[in-house]
Enzyme design. Structure first.
Site, mmCIF file in Angstrom:
data_model
loop_
_atom_site.group_PDB
_atom_site.id
_atom_site.type_symbol
_atom_site.label_atom_id
_atom_site.label_comp_id
_atom_site.label_asym_id
_atom_site.label_seq_id
_atom_site.Cartn_x
_atom_site.Cartn_y
_atom_site.Cartn_z
ATOM 1 N N TYR A 28 -62.696 31.247 -13.255
ATOM 2 C CA TYR A 28 -62.859 32.350 -14.210
ATOM 3 C C TYR A 28 -61.668 33.311 -14.127
ATOM 4 C CZ TYR A 28 -64.948 36.315 -16.603
ATOM 5 O OH TYR A 28 -65.190 37.354 -17.469
ATOM 6 N N SER A 60 -60.607 40.457 -18.272
ATOM 7 C CA SER A 60 -61.620 40.839 -17.269
ATOM 8 C C SER A 60 -60.925 41.469 -16.072
ATOM 9 C CB SER A 60 -62.385 39.595 -16.799
ATOM 10 O OG SER A 60 -63.171 39.899 -15.652
HETATM 11 N N1 LIG Z 1 -70.490 40.737 -19.125
HETATM 12 C C1 LIG Z 1 -69.515 40.978 -18.279
HETATM 13 O O1 LIG Z 1 -69.720 41.525 -17.173
HETATM 14 C C2 LIG Z 1 -68.096 40.618 -18.627
HETATM 15 C C3 LIG Z 1 -67.053 41.159 -17.845
HETATM 16 C C4 LIG Z 1 -65.742 40.809 -18.153
HETATM 17 C C5 LIG Z 1 -65.467 39.938 -19.198
HETATM 18 N N2 LIG Z 1 -66.497 39.423 -19.923
HETATM 19 C C6 LIG Z 1 -66.159 38.478 -20.966
HETATM 20 O O2 LIG Z 1 -66.700 38.856 -22.200
HETATM 21 C C7 LIG Z 1 -66.972 37.706 -22.998
HETATM 22 C C8 LIG Z 1 -68.403 37.763 -23.484
HETATM 23 O O3 LIG Z 1 -69.258 37.841 -22.375
HETATM 24 P P1 LIG Z 1 -70.791 38.300 -22.506
HETATM 25 O O4 LIG Z 1 -71.108 39.080 -21.282
HETATM 26 O O5 LIG Z 1 -71.025 38.894 -23.844
HETATM 27 O O6 LIG Z 1 -71.504 36.873 -22.388
HETATM 28 P P2 LIG Z 1 -72.801 36.286 -23.164
HETATM 29 O O7 LIG Z 1 -73.115 35.011 -22.458
HETATM 30 O O8 LIG Z 1 -73.851 37.322 -23.245
HETATM 31 O O9 LIG Z 1 -72.244 35.956 -24.618
HETATM 32 C C9 LIG Z 1 -71.288 34.953 -24.830
HETATM 33 C C10 LIG Z 1 -71.519 34.289 -26.177
HETATM 34 O O10 LIG Z 1 -70.506 33.275 -26.338
HETATM 35 C C11 LIG Z 1 -71.120 32.126 -26.901
HETATM 36 N N3 LIG Z 1 -70.365 30.924 -26.527
HETATM 37 C C12 LIG Z 1 -70.280 30.332 -25.306
HETATM 38 N N4 LIG Z 1 -69.525 29.229 -25.362
HETATM 39 C C13 LIG Z 1 -69.106 29.114 -26.655
HETATM 40 C C14 LIG Z 1 -68.287 28.189 -27.332
HETATM 41 N N5 LIG Z 1 -67.749 27.129 -26.689
HETATM 42 N N6 LIG Z 1 -68.029 28.378 -28.647
HETATM 43 C C15 LIG Z 1 -68.577 29.441 -29.310
HETATM 44 N N7 LIG Z 1 -69.388 30.342 -28.715
HETATM 45 C C16 LIG Z 1 -69.640 30.185 -27.406
HETATM 46 C C17 LIG Z 1 -72.525 32.110 -26.301
HETATM 47 O O11 LIG Z 1 -73.415 31.310 -27.073
HETATM 48 C C18 LIG Z 1 -72.878 33.585 -26.295
HETATM 49 O O12 LIG Z 1 -73.512 33.969 -27.496
HETATM 50 C C19 LIG Z 1 -66.648 36.491 -22.108
HETATM 51 O O13 LIG Z 1 -65.332 36.054 -22.370
HETATM 52 C C20 LIG Z 1 -66.718 37.079 -20.725
HETATM 53 O O14 LIG Z 1 -65.913 36.372 -19.825
HETATM 54 C C21 LIG Z 1 -67.797 39.741 -19.681
#
Ligand SMILES: NC(=O)c1ccc[n+]([C@@H]2O[C@H](COP(=O)([O-])OP(=O)(O)OC[C@H]3O[C@@H](n4cnc5c(N)ncnc54)[C@H](O)[C@@H]3O)[C@@H](O)[C@H]2O)c1
Length: 266
Positions: free
Chosen positions: A163, A150
């Site tokens: 985070y 990130s």
């Molecule tokens: N969306 C953003 O702005 C952004 C920016 C930088 C990094 N990220 C990273 O990308 C990744 C995905 O984020 P996203 O935006 O798709 O989030 P999201 O919440 O839309 O999706 C995350 C998924 O992970 C699953 N999950 C959560 N805990 C879990 C566990 N313990 N075991 C298995 N599955 C689990 C959830 O059920 C969900 O389906 C994360 O690591 C997040 O930190 C997201």
């Protein structure tokens, strides 16, 4: 590859048919978009999520060459179970994308409860390690791992210290894994900026509340500051993952690719 060897065509390089991708967090946001692009390129997909119904919906969207698995990525045995399920279904594992992650609740560092630190670090950082430990023994020569870091690993935001620490950890873990797994397996990461996903929306709302702002104003401020003048969409990240997962990036390992519309330039 020697200089006088004919190089394969772009279509051949991007053809992932016969390969298997394991994607965690595949029931939502980035994980689902990544599963879709890898599948479109020909890979079979093992879609893993703690929420089985959401992983099953992803499999339904893919339509073929896909299985859903319920697992909490914090649990080493659960990781081994879905890795084995992928091998049982498709015979091999070639690509691993640990996209399961959380980014809230938000707390000032000095008020951060120990259990929230443990929970977030366990899912984002330990989960990334455990998924690799479960899948790598099944992976073939030329396999690739694409972790999800990130921009928070580079520029912290208030109330998201746990985070930022987790994603800084993922970035350095990526480099350590690249060093130890080469030349058999390449390991890289993508570092997204703000991406419009369900998780992103939840975090933006929580973050806005802690600084006494409206979520829409926080988003507007980000878009105004962003050189690309927009928030990212999940497919912006899936395209980078496709690059890092495929032989298009054949000589790239240990790299963290920023995909943030240039926000860190500001
Ligand atoms: N969306 C953003 O702005 C952004 C920016 C930088 C990094 N990220 C990273 O990308 C990744 C995905 O984020 P996203 O935006 O798709 O989030 P999201 O919440 O839309 O999706 C995350 C998924 O992970 C699953 N999950 C959560 N805990 C879990 C566990 N313990 N075991 C298995 N599955 C689990 C959830 O059920 C969900 O389906 C994360 O690591 C997040 O930190 C997201």
């Amino acid at each position: 590859m020697s200089v006088d060897q004919p190089s394969p065509s772009i279509a051949e390089i991007l053809d992932l048919s016969g390969k298997t991708a394991v994607v965690t967090g595949a029931g939502s946001g980035l994980g689902r978009a990544i599963a879709r692009r890898l599948h479109e390129a020909g890979a079979s997909v093992c879609a893993v999520d703690i929420d089985l119904a959401s992983a099953e919906l992803t499999v339904e969207l893919l339509g073929s060459r896909a299985i859903a698995q319920k697992a909490d990525v914090r649990d080493a045995a659960a990781n081994r179970t879905f890795a084995q399920a992928a091998v049982d279904a498709f015979g091999r594992i070639d690509i691993v994308v640990p996209a399961a992650g959380i980014f809230f609740p938000t707390f000032p560092i000095m008020e951060l409860p120990e259990e929230e630190w443990d929970r977030l670090i366990d899912i984002n950082l330990k989960g990334t390690l455990l998924t690799a430990q479960a899948c790598v023994p099944h992976m073939t020569e030329g396999g690739t791992i694409v972790n999800i870091a990130s921009t928070s690993a580079y520029r912290p935001a208030r109330n998201l210290g746990h985070y930022a620490a987790s994603k800084g950890g993922v970035s350095l873990l990526t480099k350590s894994m690249a060093l130890e797994l080469a030349p058999r397996i390449r390991c890289n990461a993508v570092a997204p900026g703000s991406i419009d996903t369900e998780g992103g929306q939840r975090t933006a709302a929580a973050f806005a509340a802690t600084i006494g702002a409206e979520p829409a104003d926080v988003k507007k401020g980000y878009i105004t500051r962003n050189p690309m003048q927009r928030e990212g969409v999940a497919d912006d990240i899936a395209r980078v993952v496709l690059f890092l997962a495929s032989p298009l990036s054949s000589y790239v390992t240990g790299e963290i690719v920023l995909a943030d519309g240039g926000i860190l330039l500001t």
